[in-house]
Design a protein around this motif. Structure first.
Motif, mmCIF file in Angstrom:
data_model
loop_
_atom_site.group_PDB
_atom_site.id
_atom_site.type_symbol
_atom_site.label_atom_id
_atom_site.label_comp_id
_atom_site.label_asym_id
_atom_site.label_seq_id
_atom_site.Cartn_x
_atom_site.Cartn_y
_atom_site.Cartn_z
ATOM 1 N N MET A 1 -9.906 -8.333 -0.360
ATOM 2 C CA MET A 1 -9.505 -6.938 -0.255
ATOM 3 C C MET A 1 -9.667 -6.501 1.201
ATOM 4 N N SER A 2 -8.590 -5.953 1.748
ATOM 5 C CA SER A 2 -8.610 -5.596 3.159
ATOM 6 C C SER A 2 -9.138 -4.181 3.393
ATOM 7 N N ALA A 3 -9.462 -3.922 4.639
ATOM 8 C CA ALA A 3 -9.909 -2.587 5.030
ATOM 9 C C ALA A 3 -8.778 -1.573 4.832
ATOM 10 N N ASN A 4 -7.526 -2.010 5.062
ATOM 11 C CA ASN A 4 -6.393 -1.107 4.864
ATOM 12 C C ASN A 4 -6.267 -0.681 3.404
ATOM 13 N N PHE A 5 -6.491 -1.621 2.493
ATOM 14 C CA PHE A 5 -6.431 -1.315 1.067
ATOM 15 C C PHE A 5 -7.477 -0.259 0.714
ATOM 16 N N GLU A 6 -8.676 -0.435 1.207
ATOM 17 C CA GLU A 6 -9.748 0.533 0.956
ATOM 18 C C GLU A 6 -9.422 1.894 1.590
ATOM 19 N N LYS A 7 -8.836 1.864 2.780
ATOM 20 C CA LYS A 7 -8.463 3.115 3.460
ATOM 21 C C LYS A 7 -7.417 3.868 2.636
ATOM 22 N N VAL A 8 -6.407 3.158 2.173
ATOM 23 C CA VAL A 8 -5.351 3.790 1.369
ATOM 24 C C VAL A 8 -5.943 4.352 0.080
ATOM 25 N N LYS A 9 -6.824 3.606 -0.544
ATOM 26 C CA LYS A 9 -7.468 4.081 -1.775
ATOM 27 C C LYS A 9 -8.238 5.372 -1.525
ATOM 28 N N SER A 10 -8.989 5.413 -0.449
ATOM 29 C CA SER A 10 -9.765 6.625 -0.156
ATOM 30 C C SER A 10 -8.846 7.818 0.118
ATOM 31 N N PHE A 11 -7.719 7.577 0.790
ATOM 32 C CA PHE A 11 -6.748 8.648 1.045
ATOM 33 C C PHE A 11 -6.165 9.164 -0.272
ATOM 34 N N LEU A 12 -5.789 8.244 -1.154
ATOM 35 C CA LEU A 12 -5.208 8.648 -2.440
ATOM 36 C C LEU A 12 -6.190 9.482 -3.251
ATOM 37 N N LEU A 13 -7.444 9.079 -3.269
ATOM 38 C CA LEU A 13 -8.460 9.837 -3.997
ATOM 39 C C LEU A 13 -8.693 11.196 -3.348
ATOM 40 N N CYS A 45 0.195 -2.266 -0.279
ATOM 41 C CA CYS A 45 -0.253 -2.639 1.065
ATOM 42 C C CYS A 45 0.283 -4.036 1.387
ATOM 43 N N GLU A 46 1.369 -4.089 2.103
ATOM 44 C CA GLU A 46 2.000 -5.351 2.506
ATOM 45 C C GLU A 46 1.892 -5.450 4.025
ATOM 46 N N ASP A 47 0.688 -5.759 4.472
ATOM 47 C CA ASP A 47 0.398 -5.784 5.906
ATOM 48 C C ASP A 47 1.550 -6.426 6.684
ATOM 49 N N PRO A 48 2.151 -5.753 7.620
ATOM 50 C CA PRO A 48 1.660 -4.607 8.373
ATOM 51 C C PRO A 48 2.165 -3.242 7.891
ATOM 52 N N ILE A 49 2.841 -3.181 6.702
ATOM 53 C CA ILE A 49 3.364 -1.893 6.255
ATOM 54 C C ILE A 49 2.810 -1.498 4.893
ATOM 55 N N LEU A 50 2.885 -0.206 4.626
ATOM 56 C CA LEU A 50 2.575 0.362 3.328
ATOM 57 C C LEU A 50 3.903 0.752 2.706
ATOM 58 N N ILE A 51 4.170 0.243 1.513
ATOM 59 C CA ILE A 51 5.414 0.542 0.812
ATOM 60 C C ILE A 51 5.102 1.529 -0.301
ATOM 61 N N LEU A 99 0.570 0.384 8.469
ATOM 62 C CA LEU A 99 -0.824 0.392 8.012
ATOM 63 C C LEU A 99 -1.828 0.473 9.163
ATOM 64 N N GLU A 100 -1.509 -0.150 10.264
ATOM 65 C CA GLU A 100 -2.470 -0.276 11.372
ATOM 66 C C GLU A 100 -3.043 1.066 11.812
ATOM 67 N N ASN A 101 -2.186 2.067 11.937
ATOM 68 C CA ASN A 101 -2.664 3.371 12.411
ATOM 69 C C ASN A 101 -2.415 4.487 11.402
ATOM 70 N N LEU A 102 -2.318 4.125 10.126
ATOM 71 C CA LEU A 102 -2.089 5.099 9.068
ATOM 72 C C LEU A 102 -3.231 6.102 9.015
ATOM 73 N N ASP A 103 -2.869 7.374 8.917
ATOM 74 C CA ASP A 103 -3.897 8.389 8.724
ATOM 75 C C ASP A 103 -3.550 9.230 7.499
ATOM 76 N N LEU A 104 -4.491 10.045 7.085
ATOM 77 C CA LEU A 104 -4.341 10.857 5.884
ATOM 78 C C LEU A 104 -3.115 11.759 5.964
ATOM 79 N N ASN A 105 -2.905 12.400 7.098
ATOM 80 C CA ASN A 105 -1.782 13.325 7.242
ATOM 81 C C ASN A 105 -0.437 12.641 7.068
#
Length: 131
Positions: A1-13, A45-51, A99-105
């Motif tokens: 499980m990547s850091a990006n996956f965890e980041k996206v999960k936290s944003f969704l929550l 999460c399909e590194d390097p993009i989020l679909i 994904l690399e620089n994805l932020d909540l906004n």
């Protein structure tokens, strides 16, 4: 499980989405949000993009008029677009983000765009799904 996956999960929550399904191996989520019209949306999460992709309706009768209307509406959509699946029988909403620089906004902007599309264009989507 990547850091990006965890980041996206936290944003969704944080954005108060319900995680209907979470696949840590393939790093994807299926989400919904009550009251938004968003249901069974796939976030992959399909590194390097989020679909971000979700089925809107099935095309029962392919017509130039239908596809022309969808293409014209694409011009008005803030983030994402109408697309066809591989079979050409389903219309989906799809957007991709880095994904690399994805932020909540940025993720929130895409999801808000979909919610706005569903609310403003609901009658047309329902009509398209009937024909």
């Amino acid at each position: 499980m990547s850091a990006n996956f965890e980041k996206v999960k936290s944003f969704l929550l944080e954005l108060e989405f319900t995680l209907l399904h979470e696949d840590t191996q393939d790093e994807l989520f299926v989400v919904e949000k009550d009251g938004s019209g968003i249901a069974n949306l796939i976030i992959d999460c399909e590194d390097p993009i989020l679909i971000i992709e979700g089925v809107l309706f099935e095309v029962k009768n392919k017509s130039l008029e239908l596809f022309e209307k969808l293409l014209k509406k694409n011009r008005e959509i803030i983030h994402g677009a109408f697309v066809l699946d591989e079979s050409g029988t389903k219309v989906l909403y799809r957007d991709t983000l880095q994904l690399e620089n994805l932020d909540l906004n940025e993720l929130e902007g895409t999801l808000n765009s979909l919610e706005l599309l569903l609310s403003e264009y609901a009658a047309d989507i329902i009509e398209f799904s009937k024909n």
